[in-house]
Design an enzyme around this catalytic site. Structure first.
Site, PDB file in Angstrom:
ATOM      1  N   ARG A   1      -3.632 -10.139   4.316  1.00  0.00           N
ATOM      2  CA  ARG A   1      -4.072 -11.459   4.792  1.00  0.00           C
ATOM      3  C   ARG A   1      -2.898 -12.385   5.127  1.00  0.00           C
ATOM      4  NH1 ARG A   1      -8.592 -10.493   0.819  1.00  0.00           N
ATOM      5  NH2 ARG A   1     -10.496 -10.541   2.056  1.00  0.00           N
TER       6      ARG A   1
ATOM      7  N   GLY B   1      -2.655  -1.372  -7.200  1.00  0.00           N
ATOM      8  CA  GLY B   1      -1.532  -2.311  -7.240  1.00  0.00           C
ATOM      9  C   GLY B   1      -1.754  -3.452  -8.211  1.00  0.00           C
TER      10      GLY B   1
ATOM     11  N   HIS C   1       0.842  -1.209   0.000  1.00  0.00           N
ATOM     12  CA  HIS C   1       0.000   0.000   0.000  1.00  0.00           C
ATOM     13  C   HIS C   1       0.875   1.256   0.000  1.00  0.00           C
ATOM     14  CE1 HIS C   1      -2.635  -2.945   2.297  1.00  0.00           C
ATOM     15  NE2 HIS C   1      -3.450  -2.578   1.337  1.00  0.00           N
TER      16      HIS C   1
END
Ligand code: AMP
Length: 283
Positions: free
Chosen positions: A187, A147, A37
């Site tokens: 995750r 992304g 990010h």
């Protein structure tokens, strides 16, 4: 930390910036920020004057059995990281401001949303396209940065921008990886130590298929089989897809041709954790 929660407030900030000839860059996220990010925020900072980062865990892109409730949330930590990477404003709206009671509009980007992720998560791209369209009309950015990690999502969002005439430039940034090649993901923190070690196999499978292509393999089924064979070495892995397609529209010819831009795409479960990755290669 300075969060903007209100739609009117962030819209005013964006409009005032643009009135002052400042270029507004926007990075939508669901939080649990990592270097992937942050690379998008850094890119946005490089090419715009004001960077707005949204942090919103969008319930519409999770199916009932998925991890909405346990999705990692730490707004304070995220904001600190985002500001350090160049964000000027964090927009973290309340769910009820985005989806008020009685909310009933959804956006679907057909065809490109239907294969790969769309086949295994049929609700997913509708939820993503809907929230992105809403965020784009709220933030009114000049450009957005997404992304490559979510490659099909990039195709869906650029089509959404084109089809709905949003005056927004779309930028895709490369996937940021761990040292063993695993794509960084919010995750990944669900992985046990053992699973984390085994998860490097996705990158190895992509690299093996890439190598076969560079040695002249053009048969799509053989390329796909190379990835399947590698992934099957880890018995805890259940493959959803390990496949290749033309990168521009995800069509799947029998053979790739010289000059084709090809994307290798993997989605699989490692025990209970779903992992996705991709790689783009020109034949
Ligand atoms: P998410 O918070 O997972 O919805 O992701 C927000 C944005 O970060 C999306 O544009 C993702 O594609 C991007 N992103 C997530 N992981 C990575 C990564 N490892 N490298 C680059 N971008 C990423």
């Amino acid at each position: 930390m300075n969060f903007i929660e209100k739609i009117e407030e962030i819209r005013e900030i964006s409009r005032n910036s643009k009135k002052n000839n400042l270029k507004v860059g926007f990075v939508p996220t669901m939080g649990a920020l990592h270097q992937g990010h942050l690379s998008l925020i850094e890119k946005a900072k490089e090419i715009s004057d004001i960077v707005i980062v949204s942090i919103f865990v969008n319930p519409k892109q999770f199916a009932a059995h998925e991890d909405l409730d346990k999705y990692p949330r730490d707004l304070e930590k995220d904001a600190k990281l985002a500001y350090e990477s160049g964000a000027d404003f964090i927009f973290s709206p309340n769910i009820l401001d985005i989806y008020p009671v009685g909310y009933s509009t959804s956006i679907n980007v057909n065809v490109i949303s239907e294969s790969f992720e769309g086949e295994f998560r049929p609700h997913f791209f509708g939820g993503v396209a809907t929230v992105c369209a809403k965020l784009f009309t709220i933030v009114e950015p000049d450009l957005v940065v997404f992304g490559q990690k979510d490659y099909q999502q990039c195709l869906v969002i650029s089509k959404l921008i084109k089809d709905l005439h949003f005056p927004i430039e779309f930028i895709m940034e490369p996937t940021v990886r761990e040292s063993d090649g695993l794509a960084k993901s919010s995750r990944n923190q669900y992985l046990s130590k053992d699973e984390r070690q085994k998860s490097g196999i996705l990158f190895i499978a992509l690299e093996e298929a890439k190598k076969a292509i560079s040695l002249g393999e053009s048969d799509r089924k053989i390329i796909n089989a190379i990835m399947h064979k590698k992934l099957r070495e880890v018995k805890e892995i259940r493959i959803e897809y390990a496949s290749s397609a033309l990168a521009d529209d995800l069509s799947q010819p029998e053979f790739f041709l010289k000059g084709d831009k090809v994307v290798l795409l993997i989605a699989c479960y490692l025990n209970k954790v779903r992992l996705i990755d991709n790689m783009i290669i020109t034949i």
